[in-house]
Design an enzyme around this catalytic site. Structure first.
Site, PDB file in Angstrom:
ATOM      1  N   GLU A 132       0.718  -1.204   0.040  1.00  0.00           N
ATOM      2  CA  GLU A 132      -0.035  -0.131   0.158  1.00  0.00           C
ATOM      3  C   GLU A 132       0.905   1.386   0.051  1.00  0.00           C
ATOM      4  O   GLU A 132       0.535   2.221   0.824  1.00  0.00           O
ATOM      5  CB  GLU A 132      -1.024  -0.092   1.052  1.00  0.00           C
ATOM      6  CG  GLU A 132      -1.750  -1.296   1.160  1.00  0.00           C
ATOM      7  CD  GLU A 132      -2.591  -1.219   2.306  1.00  0.00           C
ATOM      8  OE1 GLU A 132      -2.587  -0.480   3.277  1.00  0.00           O
ATOM      9  OE2 GLU A 132      -3.612  -2.111   2.389  1.00  0.00           O
ATOM     10  N   GLU A 248      -6.249 -10.739  -1.152  1.00  0.00           N
ATOM     11  CA  GLU A 248      -7.132 -10.377   0.123  1.00  0.00           C
ATOM     12  C   GLU A 248      -8.740 -10.311  -0.354  1.00  0.00           C
ATOM     13  O   GLU A 248      -9.482  -9.575   0.154  1.00  0.00           O
ATOM     14  CB  GLU A 248      -6.754  -9.414   0.550  1.00  0.00           C
ATOM     15  CG  GLU A 248      -4.885  -9.093   1.052  1.00  0.00           C
ATOM     16  CD  GLU A 248      -4.735  -7.965   1.911  1.00  0.00           C
ATOM     17  OE1 GLU A 248      -5.612  -7.239   2.435  1.00  0.00           O
ATOM     18  OE2 GLU A 248      -3.580  -7.595   1.848  1.00  0.00           O
TER      19      GLU A 248
HETATM   20  C1  GLA Z   1      -4.824  -4.474   4.398  1.00  0.00           C
HETATM   21  C2  GLA Z   1      -3.688  -5.243   4.694  1.00  0.00           C
HETATM   22  C3  GLA Z   1      -4.039  -6.417   5.344  1.00  0.00           C
HETATM   23  C4  GLA Z   1      -5.132  -6.398   6.437  1.00  0.00           C
HETATM   24  C5  GLA Z   1      -6.194  -5.698   5.847  1.00  0.00           C
HETATM   25  C6  GLA Z   1      -7.472  -5.781   6.784  1.00  0.00           C
HETATM   26  O1  GLA Z   1      -5.675  -4.889   3.184  1.00  0.00           O
HETATM   27  O2  GLA Z   1      -2.854  -5.396   3.628  1.00  0.00           O
HETATM   28  O3  GLA Z   1      -2.752  -7.058   5.952  1.00  0.00           O
HETATM   29  O4  GLA Z   1      -4.671  -5.725   7.326  1.00  0.00           O
HETATM   30  O5  GLA Z   1      -6.063  -4.515   5.372  1.00  0.00           O
HETATM   31  O6  GLA Z   1      -7.560  -6.625   7.627  1.00  0.00           O
END
Ligand code: GLA
Length: 335
Positions: A132, A248
């Site tokens: 990020e 994710e």
């Molecule tokens: C982001 C992070 C993850 C996690 C999510 C929320 O996407 O990359 O590691 O912390 O947020 O749980």
């Protein structure tokens, strides 16, 4: 659902099927994990703050439990995420109460990546090295005024400039010579953010950083983004010659973070099923560039989206750990 059906077996010819896990879910959801998943990511246990809460004091117990579970069950392990503006302890960015200078940041980064990479060795086949680092979308009128800023303003950026990104990949390559090195980000289908993520990765590649893949987080909702926008994003990122992982995945049942709590009706479950089917169809059609699809959690009861005051039902397994009907549809679609 038949005992014999398995999501990861059905998708073996396409990509790995992963789940983010923690030390509770590898026990509570062990049977689901063993039946349907062949890859895991530590939800928090490999992040900076969990691994090195105090300078020089490393704690690997929780991550090691997860690694042992994965090894026992022949699952691959994605490493996540040593360089991130979140979940990094305050001490990392400080020296005597003032911002740590660049040299010290690099020294600490080197020590951290070395210890972590060498601890896990080849058990981790792939690292989300940086998480990020692209700036979030800002309104169009802001862009006209201030420019389309690529990089997120972070303490890393303040101390080191954008060079810290390149540095992180070289360090990880040095200490983990065999792992695949990824960049990971969210809102990756938003056209403006996509442009920033693309530019950030292109710059890294142009500088010769050993970046090999991009992790599309896929924290979507049952309403957006449009499947076409996801397709456009896959093509844009893949055009850089990178491998892609969906890292994710979850599909929130809300339009926005501010919506009041709803109930999980059959209608919403069907909408969600349709979205899962569409996205999986898209991912199968891009399996020449997509190697892995990981869900951010196993069952709805412990999803990060259900942890606040508002319930949410974003995953393939419900609050009781039962498979939602869409699981069997996804399996059949791969046959
Ligand atoms: C982001 C992070 C993850 C996690 C999510 C929320 O996407 O990359 O590691 O912390 O947020 O749980």
């Amino acid at each position: 659902m038949s005992e014999l059906l398995s999501l990861c077996k059905a998708y073996r010819k396409y990509f790995d099927i992963g789940a983010a896990v923690n030390t509770t879910t590898i026990v509570k959801d062990a049977e689901i994990l063993k039946q349907h998943f062949n890859s895991v990511t530590c939800e928090n246990e490999m992040k900076y703050g969990r691994v090195q809460p105090e300078e020089g004091h490393f704690t690997f117990e929780d991550a090691d439990q997860i690694v042992a579970f994965a090894k026992e069950n022949h699952m691959r392990i994605r490493g996540h995420a040593p360089v991130w503006h979140n979940q990094t302890p305050d001490w990392f960015h400080l020296q005597g109460g003032r911002p740590a200078p660049r040299e010290l940041v690099y020294e600490r980064l080197d020590a951290h990546i070395k210890t972590v990479a060498e601890h896990f060795g080849d058990a981790v086949y792939c690292w989300d090295v940086v998480n990020e680092a692209a700036a979030d979308t800002v309104p169009e009128n802001h862009i006209a005024r201030y420019g389309n800023e690529t990089y997120r303003q972070t303490k890393y950026l303040n101390a080191c400039g954008i060079e810290y990104l390149e540095k992180a990949y070289h360090l990880m390559r040095k200490y983990s010579p065999n792992a695949q090195l990824f960049y990971n980000d969210y809102n990756e289908c938003d056209p403006l953010k996509r442009e920033r993520i693309y530019t950030l990765m292109k710059n890294l590649l142009d500088l010769g950083a050993p970046l090999q893949g991009f992790g599309m987080q896929n924290h979507y909702s049952i309403y957006k983004p449009e499947t076409d926008e996801v397709k456009r994003s896959i093509e844009t990122y893949a055009s850089l010659g990178l491998r892609l992982h969906i890292t994710e995945m979850d599909l929130s049942c809300y339009q926005s973070r501010e919506d009041p709590e709803i109930t999980f009706t059959d209608e919403i479950m069907e909408l969600q099923a349709k979205r899962y089917e569409e996205l999986f169809e898209l991912y199968r059609s891009y399996s020449d560039v997509i190697d892995s699809v990981t869900f951010w959690g196993v069952a709805d009861d412990t999803s990060w989206l259900s942890r606040g005051t508002r319930k949410n039902w974003p995953l393939l397994f419900d609050m009781n750990g039962n498979a939602k009907p869409v699981l069997e549809k996804l399996i059949r679609a791969a046959e």
